[in-house]
Design an enzyme around this catalytic site. Structure first.
Site, PDB file in Angstrom:
ATOM      1  N   TYR A  31       0.833  -1.211   0.000  1.00 21.84           N
ATOM      2  CA  TYR A  31       0.000   0.000   0.000  1.00 21.84           C
ATOM      3  C   TYR A  31       0.856   1.245   0.000  1.00 21.84           C
ATOM      4  CZ  TYR A  31       0.853   0.923   5.006  1.00 21.84           C
ATOM      5  OH  TYR A  31       1.426   1.228   6.218  1.00 21.84           O
ATOM      6  N   LYS A 146       6.434  -1.877   1.866  1.00 21.36           N
ATOM      7  CA  LYS A 146       5.247  -1.318   2.528  1.00 21.36           C
ATOM      8  C   LYS A 146       4.109  -2.327   2.419  1.00 21.36           C
ATOM      9  CE  LYS A 146       3.236   3.268   3.177  1.00 21.36           C
ATOM     10  NZ  LYS A 146       3.175   3.216   4.621  1.00 21.36           N
ATOM     11  N   GLU A 178      12.573   2.511  13.890  1.00 24.52           N
ATOM     12  CA  GLU A 178      11.661   3.594  13.481  1.00 24.52           C
ATOM     13  C   GLU A 178      10.407   3.497  14.321  1.00 24.52           C
ATOM     14  OE1 GLU A 178      10.195   2.929   9.440  1.00 24.52           O
ATOM     15  OE2 GLU A 178      10.186   0.764   9.786  1.00 24.52           O
ATOM     16  N   LEU A 202      11.301   1.436   6.829  1.00 23.13           N
ATOM     17  CA  LEU A 202      10.697   1.919   5.590  1.00 23.13           C
ATOM     18  C   LEU A 202      11.334   3.270   5.287  1.00 23.13           C
ATOM     19  CD1 LEU A 202       8.280   1.333   3.562  1.00 23.13           C
ATOM     20  CD2 LEU A 202       7.197   3.241   4.748  1.00 23.13           C
TER      21      LEU A 202
END
Ligand code: PMP
Length: 280
Positions: A31, A146, A178, A202
């Site tokens: 996505y 993702k 993250e 990411l």
């Protein structure tokens, strides 16, 4: 709300998907979330490049990426939305019966789903800063993709919500990777630190924009992992994402940073970021 599903614009409540969709059964899909500034899709090419990469890495052959921008524009028109928007775009490998883990032998069409909604921005979070909590990073080892498989993120985010925190920052072997849906930055001696591009994070588009701003304004930065035990040696922290932009972090677990005040470098980066998007 009108959504785009399986090549049709339909009211969300009338849209239908096969229960054999591999997105539903296996989270076999990827996505993107893209936002607008001044009604224009921000860094659209970067988002599509990241989507292409995610599709390639999961071996999902999707040929119609070039037509997506027009579909999004059409969807925005059909929803008659006024303010700045958030576009959600998901592609799964499609529906196939019987349920088998490996790719279906026959050729199936990927399922595409797009929705748009008005953005609810929290000005307060950006001026006052937010609390974050630290959580173990139990995600898979391909966080650079993702993927729609987000259960570890759902659970860590829920824990953050229950502790009145805006985000959970994730630790792998004691190193900060993250946030569940943000990139994490720390500042020490006027130098920015953030985890390096790797399979463990990411590569956020906002992260990329922040590093471009650092180059432009001659702010030093290092792409290095930060050890949890060294956190207290840093002066400032912030998180970045498409919706959170640059949000100062003013407390981590029970530690209040700088008496709860957002950091100086964080706020000057936020100012130049705001200027950049205002002029977009
Ligand atoms: N890391 C993760 C795990 C995310 O889900 C997101 C949100 N897409 C980000 C970082 C921030 O990325 P971006 O700046 O492109 O929104």
């Amino acid at each position: 709300m009108i959504v785009f599903v399986n090549n049709e614009f339909v009211p969300a409540e009338k849209s239908a998907l096969s229960p054999f969709d591999r997105g539903f059964l296996f989270a076999d899909g990827v996505y993107e979330s893209i936002r607008t500034y001044n009604k224009k899709l921000f860094r659209y090419e970067d988002h599509i490049d990241r989507l292409k990469r995610s599709l390639r890495e999961i071996r999902l052959d999707f040929k119609e990426l070039a037509s997506i921008k027009n579909i999004i524009i059409e969807l925005i028109k059909k929803n008659e939305l006024e303010n700045e928007l958030l576009v959600y775009l998901q592609i799964t490998r499609g529906a196939a019966f019987p349920r088998t883990h490996s790719f279906p032998k026959e050729k199936i069409s990927p399922t595409i789903f797009i929705s748009v909604q008005e953005l609810k921005e929290s000005k307060e979070e950006q001026t006052d800063g937010v609390k974050v909590i630290l959580q173990e990073d139990v995600r898979w080892l391909r966080c650079d993709i993702k993927s729609i498989s987000l259960l570890p993120v759902v659970l860590a985010s829920q824990k953050a919500t229950e502790e009145n925190a805006a985000e959970a920052i994730l630790l792998r072997d004691g190193m900060i990777t993250e946030g569940t849906h943000t990139n994490f930055f720390a500042v020490k001696d006027e130098t920015l630190y953030t985890a390096p591009k790797s399979k463990l994070i990411l590569e956020g588009i906002t992260r990329k924009v922040v590093l471009e701003l650092c180059e432009k304004f001659k702010i030093d930065f290092r792409e290095e992992f930060i050890n949890k035990d060294d956190l207290k040696s840093f002066d400032e922290f912030f998180i970045t994402s498409t919706t959170k932009e640059i949000t100062p972090v003013t407390s981590i677990d029970y530690w209040t940073i700088n008496e709860g005040n957002p950091g100086k470098i964080t706020m000057s980066l936020q100012t130049v970021f705001k200027k950049l998007v205002e002029d977009y």
